[in-house]
Design an enzyme around this catalytic site. Structure first.
Site, PDB file in Angstrom:
ATOM      1  N   GLY A  11       0.840  -1.206   0.000  1.00 26.44           N
ATOM      2  CA  GLY A  11       0.000   0.000   0.000  1.00 26.44           C
ATOM      3  C   GLY A  11       0.873   1.253   0.000  1.00 26.44           C
ATOM      4  N   ARG A  75      -0.451  -6.801  -4.799  1.00 28.63           N
ATOM      5  CA  ARG A  75      -0.822  -8.116  -5.331  1.00 28.63           C
ATOM      6  C   ARG A  75       0.361  -8.952  -5.809  1.00 28.63           C
ATOM      7  NH1 ARG A  75      -5.245  -7.438  -9.895  1.00 28.63           N
ATOM      8  NH2 ARG A  75      -7.085  -7.043  -8.637  1.00 28.63           N
ATOM      9  N   THR A 138       5.052   2.079   6.027  1.00 27.58           N
ATOM     10  CA  THR A 138       3.638   1.753   6.222  1.00 27.58           C
ATOM     11  C   THR A 138       2.975   2.822   7.091  1.00 27.58           C
ATOM     12  OG1 THR A 138       2.044   0.303   7.321  1.00 27.58           O
ATOM     13  CG2 THR A 138       4.277   0.139   8.107  1.00 27.58           C
ATOM     14  N   ASP A 140       0.693   2.090   8.986  1.00 27.39           N
ATOM     15  CA  ASP A 140       0.231   1.360  10.175  1.00 27.39           C
ATOM     16  C   ASP A 140       1.236   1.411  11.333  1.00 27.39           C
ATOM     17  OD1 ASP A 140      -1.860   0.609   8.508  1.00 27.39           O
ATOM     18  OD2 ASP A 140      -0.889  -1.274   7.942  1.00 27.39           O
ATOM     19  N   ASP A 142       3.499  -0.633  11.976  1.00 22.47           N
ATOM     20  CA  ASP A 142       3.503  -1.954  12.617  1.00 22.47           C
ATOM     21  C   ASP A 142       4.772  -2.751  12.345  1.00 22.47           C
ATOM     22  OD1 ASP A 142       3.094  -2.520   9.972  1.00 22.47           O
ATOM     23  OD2 ASP A 142       1.308  -3.749  10.252  1.00 22.47           O
TER      24      ASP A 142
END
Ligand code: F6P
Length: 361
Positions: A11, A75, A138, A140, A142
């Site tokens: 992403g 993907r 990211t 996130d 994370d």
């Protein structure tokens, strides 16, 4: 003269262009390397016509730009590339094609910018003999082995702004407002934006919630005269006796399952248990888009320049990270093992609890 390839995978995150710019400028101006930009993550090393030389001109003016000028995808794992054959989804191993195409293009080393999935792929190519340097990315936050990832700060800013906006309308209408934020299986975006926005309840994947505890918090606020409540729900939040929620619309069978729907599900349950009107906002990709914050531009710049220094020192299989606010290097394989989640002894979490924010416990 060395030729370095750079790709961005997974992403997108605000600050990716700062990394690309720093890589290109440092590589050309300090080391006289040639830089090849690979489009759309590892897909650009599988399919033809997806590589281009990057010059200083190509990276001029891209610092404030969101997204990635190279494109990305979550993907295209070359080791398990999903495609349709006779109407069925099959997985193919294209790693040998990638190794071949990198050699053909005269690329000596690759800088791979991505989250845990992309970096795990980079590690596998390193094991096959590719000269790889990693840059963690990211929204996130994370990833282990780095205090922060770029993109997180911009996402938190966006989510905080949304919580601020919800506050005024929640107060006017005496409503319970739920806002679902991203973060996958880490509660960082929810915790930071919830605290920064003054939320009453913050629900995170790390602390499975009880609906009764949320209802108690709403009632307690009512009794004190605050007839509205703001609940920040991480997309990975789950009830004590249940699982995470996954999106049921636009399910893409070639991509991993996407979290989503936690706030709607909770709203349904709360509706039965309180007198309040309830509304749900899902912030979604607004958190990923747009111009990066100054912090993310700086972190991206630091990471990009540090990655080129790793290339110059031929420290293959290493990744840059942030420790005590300075860049340092660590083996990619060490960094990708475990996710960086919110721990019970996190000082922001402790402070938030002491200030009366409910975590659904
Ligand atoms: O990892 C970044 C992230 O934005 C997560 O917070 C979210 O779960 C996911 O990506 C969404 O992915 P997509 O862009 O495929 O919808």
């Amino acid at each position: 003269m060395k030729t370095i390839g750079i790709l961005t995978g997974g992403g997108d995150a605000p600050g990716l262009n700062a990394v690309i710019r720093a890589v290109v400028k440092t590589a050309i101006l300090s080391y006289n390397y040639k830089i090849m930009g690979i489009e759309d993550g590892f897909e650009g090393l599988i399919k033809p016509g997806k590589m281009r030389k990057l010059t200083l001109k190509d990276v001029s003016g891209i610092l404030p730009k969101g997204g990635t000028i190279l494109g990305t995808t979550n993907r295209g794992n070359p080791f398990a590339y999903k495609c349709k054959e006779d109407g069925k989804i099959v997985e193919k191993d294209y790693s040998h094609i990638v190794m071949h195409n990198v050699r053909e293009a005269g690329i000596d080393a690759m800088i791979v910018v991505g989250g845990d999935g992309t970096l795990a792929i980079a590690q596998k190519f390193f094991d096959m003999g590719m000269k790889v340097v990693g840059v963690p990315k990211t929204i996130d936050n994370d990833l282990n082995a780095t205090e922060f990832t770029f993109g997180f700060d911009s996402a938190v800013d966006e989510a905080t702004d949304a919580v601020d906006r919800l506050h005024t309308t929640a107060e006017s209408h005496h409503r319970v407002m739920l806002i679902e934020v991203m973060g996958r299986n880490a509660g960082w975006i929810a915790l930071f934006s919830g605290v920064a926005g003054g939320a009453d309840v913050i629900l995170m994947p790390e602390i499975p919630f009880s609906v009764d505890s949320i209802v108690n918090k709403i009632n307690e606020r009512n009794e004190r005269g605050s007839k509205f409540s703001i609940i920040v729900v991480a997309e990975g939040a789950k009830p004590i006796d249940g699982d995470e929620s996954y999106q049921e619309v636009c399910v893409d069978r070639l991509a991993p399952r996407r979290l989503g729907g936690a706030a709607e599900r909770l709203a349904d349950t709360l509706f039965e248990k309180t007198e309040h009107e309830i509304r749900v906002t899902v912030l979604g990709h607004l958190q990923r888009g747009g111009s990066p914050s100054a912090y993310d531009r700086i972190l991206g710049t630091k990471f990009g320049a540090a990655a080129v220094r790793l290339v110059s020192r031929e420290q293959w299989g290493m990744m840059v990270g942030l420790r005590n606010a300075q860049t340092y290097e660590i083996e990619i394989k060490e960094a990708i093992g475990e996710l960086h989640t919110v721990k019970p002894d996190d000082d922001l979490l402790i402070s938030a609890k002491e200030m009366g924010i409910c975590f659904g416990e």
